[in-house]
Design a protein around this motif. Structure first.
Motif, short mmCIF file in Angstrom:
data_model
loop_
_atom_site.label_atom_id
_atom_site.label_comp_id
_atom_site.label_asym_id
_atom_site.label_seq_id
_atom_site.Cartn_x
_atom_site.Cartn_y
_atom_site.Cartn_z
N GLU A 1 31.45 64.72 39.93
CA GLU A 1 31.40 63.81 38.77
C GLU A 1 32.47 62.73 38.79
N ASP A 2 33.39 62.80 39.76
CA ASP A 2 34.37 61.72 39.95
C ASP A 2 33.79 60.58 40.79
N THR A 3 32.60 60.75 41.32
CA THR A 3 31.97 59.71 42.12
C THR A 3 31.75 58.45 41.29
N ALA A 4 32.27 57.34 41.79
CA ALA A 4 32.18 56.07 41.06
C ALA A 4 32.82 54.96 41.88
N LEU A 5 32.63 53.76 41.40
CA LEU A 5 33.38 52.61 41.92
C LEU A 5 34.65 52.51 41.09
N TYR A 6 35.79 52.57 41.75
CA TYR A 6 37.08 52.58 41.07
C TYR A 6 37.71 51.19 41.12
N TYR A 7 38.15 50.74 39.95
CA TYR A 7 38.76 49.42 39.83
C TYR A 7 40.20 49.55 39.34
N CYS A 8 41.07 48.69 39.83
CA CYS A 8 42.36 48.57 39.19
C CYS A 8 42.37 47.28 38.36
N ALA A 9 43.23 47.26 37.36
CA ALA A 9 43.28 46.14 36.44
C ALA A 9 44.71 45.95 35.96
N ALA A 10 45.00 44.71 35.58
CA ALA A 10 46.34 44.35 35.12
C ALA A 10 46.28 43.79 33.70
N HIS A 11 47.26 44.21 32.90
CA HIS A 11 47.31 43.82 31.50
C HIS A 11 48.71 43.32 31.20
N ASN A 12 48.82 42.06 30.78
CA ASN A 12 50.12 41.42 30.55
C ASN A 12 50.68 41.86 29.21
N THR A 13 51.26 43.05 29.21
CA THR A 13 51.78 43.62 27.97
C THR A 13 52.79 44.71 28.27
N ILE A 14 53.57 45.02 27.26
CA ILE A 14 54.55 46.09 27.41
C ILE A 14 53.92 47.45 27.14
N VAL A 15 52.77 47.47 26.49
CA VAL A 15 52.17 48.74 26.11
C VAL A 15 51.06 49.12 27.09
N VAL A 16 50.71 50.38 27.09
CA VAL A 16 49.62 50.87 27.92
C VAL A 16 48.37 50.94 27.05
N VAL A 17 47.27 50.40 27.55
CA VAL A 17 46.02 50.42 26.79
C VAL A 17 44.91 51.03 27.63
N THR A 18 43.91 51.54 26.92
CA THR A 18 42.80 52.20 27.60
C THR A 18 41.49 51.41 27.52
N ILE A 19 41.52 50.28 26.83
CA ILE A 19 40.30 49.50 26.59
C ILE A 19 40.15 48.44 27.67
N ALA A 20 39.01 48.46 28.35
CA ALA A 20 38.82 47.56 29.48
C ALA A 20 38.92 46.09 29.10
N SER A 21 38.42 45.73 27.95
CA SER A 21 38.40 44.33 27.53
C SER A 21 39.80 43.77 27.30
N ARG A 22 40.79 44.63 27.19
CA ARG A 22 42.16 44.18 26.97
C ARG A 22 42.85 43.78 28.27
N TYR A 23 42.25 44.12 29.39
CA TYR A 23 42.86 43.82 30.69
C TYR A 23 42.50 42.40 31.13
N ASP A 24 43.48 41.76 31.76
CA ASP A 24 43.35 40.35 32.10
C ASP A 24 42.78 40.10 33.48
N TYR A 25 43.10 40.97 34.42
CA TYR A 25 42.70 40.76 35.81
C TYR A 25 42.14 42.06 36.38
N TRP A 26 41.17 41.88 37.27
CA TRP A 26 40.47 43.01 37.87
C TRP A 26 40.31 42.83 39.37
N GLY A 27 40.34 43.95 40.09
CA GLY A 27 39.99 43.93 41.49
C GLY A 27 38.49 44.07 41.67
N GLN A 28 38.07 44.11 42.93
CA GLN A 28 36.64 44.19 43.25
C GLN A 28 36.14 45.62 43.30
N GLY A 29 37.04 46.57 43.37
CA GLY A 29 36.64 47.97 43.35
C GLY A 29 36.60 48.61 44.72
N THR A 30 36.77 49.92 44.74
CA THR A 30 36.65 50.70 45.95
C THR A 30 35.81 51.94 45.63
#
Length: 124
Positions: A89-118
């Motif tokens: 169930e861990d099978t998926a396309l995994y993406y990293c993302a960057a969020h210009n903030t001091i806090v940690v967030v879990t909402i995808a729409s809050r992230y500013d930049y994304w990779g293409q995935g692996t």
């Protein structure tokens, strides 16, 4: 702009391990909290893990706690996701993302930049 490039995905048997890497370039890496997300076929993108700018705080999806570890090396502008005891169930396309903030967030729409995935595929 921040460019993110993921690597380290592959095919592994259930119970195995993989370490994903995400190399960042462009803006100052330490300005960004980083996150890992994943998306399985036919499903929405979901949060997996996040880490604060200076790595003093991490947060995980419940189903990966104790199995996955997020870390970062600010000297190398890289964030990692160590994945142990992998399940099908861990099978998926995994993406990293960057969020210009001091806090940690879990909402995808809050992230500013994304990779293409692996792609991570876990066989049973």
């Amino acid at each position: 702009q921040v460019q993110l490039v993921e690597s380290g995905g592959g095919l592994v048997q259930a119970g195995g391990s993989l370490r994903l890497s995400c190399a960042a370039s462009g803006r100052t890496f330490t300005n960004y909290a980083m996150g890992w997300f994943r998306q399985a076929p036919g499903k929405e993108r979901e949060f997996v893990a996040a880490i604060s700018r200076n790595a003093d705080y991490t947060y995980y999806k419940d189903s990966v706690k104790g199995r996955f570890t997020i870390s970062r090396d600010n000297a190398k502008n890289t964030v990692y996701l160590q994945m142990n005891s992998l399940k099908p169930e861990d099978t998926a396309l995994y993406y990293c993302a960057a969020h210009n903030t001091i806090v940690v967030v879990t909402i995808a729409s809050r992230y500013d930049y994304w990779g293409q995935g692996t792609q991570v595929t876990v066989s049973s």
